[in-house]
Design an enzyme around this catalytic site. Sequence first.
Site, PDB file in Angstrom:
ATOM      1  N   LYS A 125      -0.898  49.065  14.299  1.00 44.03           N
ATOM      2  CA  LYS A 125      -0.535  49.085  12.881  1.00 44.03           C
ATOM      3  C   LYS A 125      -1.688  49.574  12.015  1.00 44.03           C
ATOM      4  O   LYS A 125      -1.474  50.256  11.009  1.00 44.03           O
ATOM      5  CB  LYS A 125      -0.046  47.708  12.437  1.00 44.03           C
ATOM      6  CG  LYS A 125       1.281  47.307  13.091  1.00 44.03           C
ATOM      7  CD  LYS A 125       2.386  48.307  12.778  1.00 44.03           C
ATOM      8  CE  LYS A 125       3.726  47.889  13.340  1.00 44.03           C
ATOM      9  NZ  LYS A 125       4.823  48.750  12.924  1.00 44.03           N
ATOM     10  N   SER A 151       2.087  46.888   8.895  1.00 46.03           N
ATOM     11  CA  SER A 151       2.176  45.431   9.000  1.00 46.03           C
ATOM     12  C   SER A 151       0.943  44.801   8.368  1.00 46.03           C
ATOM     13  O   SER A 151      -0.138  45.387   8.363  1.00 46.03           O
ATOM     14  CB  SER A 151       2.258  45.012  10.475  1.00 46.03           C
ATOM     15  OG  SER A 151       2.172  43.608  10.601  1.00 46.03           O
ATOM     16  N   TYR A 198      -0.908  45.136  18.934  1.00 50.17           N
ATOM     17  CA  TYR A 198      -0.036  45.354  17.778  1.00 50.17           C
ATOM     18  C   TYR A 198      -0.880  45.612  16.523  1.00 50.17           C
ATOM     19  O   TYR A 198      -0.612  46.538  15.758  1.00 50.17           O
ATOM     20  CB  TYR A 198       0.871  44.141  17.577  1.00 50.17           C
ATOM     21  CG  TYR A 198       1.830  44.262  16.424  1.00 50.17           C
ATOM     22  CD1 TYR A 198       3.015  44.964  16.555  1.00 50.17           C
ATOM     23  CD2 TYR A 198       1.551  43.652  15.202  1.00 50.17           C
ATOM     24  CE1 TYR A 198       3.906  45.077  15.501  1.00 50.17           C
ATOM     25  CE2 TYR A 198       2.434  43.756  14.142  1.00 50.17           C
ATOM     26  CZ  TYR A 198       3.607  44.464  14.295  1.00 50.17           C
ATOM     27  OH  TYR A 198       4.480  44.566  13.242  1.00 50.17           O
TER      28      TYR A 198
END
Length: 145
Positions: free
Chosen positions: A56, A38, A52
């Site tokens: 990533k 991402s 998150y």
Amino acid sequence: ADWDRVLAVNLRGCLNGCRLAGAHMRARGFGRIVNLGSYAGHRVSAATGPHYAVAKAGIEQLTRIFALDLAPAGVTVNCVAPSAIDGPAAAALPPDRLAAVRARIPVGRLGRGEEVAALIVHLASDAAGYTTGQVIDLDGGRGLA
């Protein structure tokens, strides 16, 4: 609990997938692994939480580690790192926030799922046999701005 769940699904899931698939591919002497990262993994983004982003970023490092380990066996390992993609997450944003995201993308629009899929298909093909250990931004130029 949320931190643990996000890291387990994203980072541990990638680790386990690379380990299991990589072992089979190594034994065959050929394979392609394409991880999904991402934009948040290497650029600060208010749109995602720190759990998150950390997961990533870890996927990017796992991609490089497995690429080095598996390259001698004919296995490539790469990572696609999309930015804002038109889909359920974007649709859930308030219109003003979505417009602000779109305004930060030089090509002037969100990415499409088909564009993500096309890059993954390329990286899984024979044509990408010399590409390994790469994190490829799919961001409409957002990382340039």
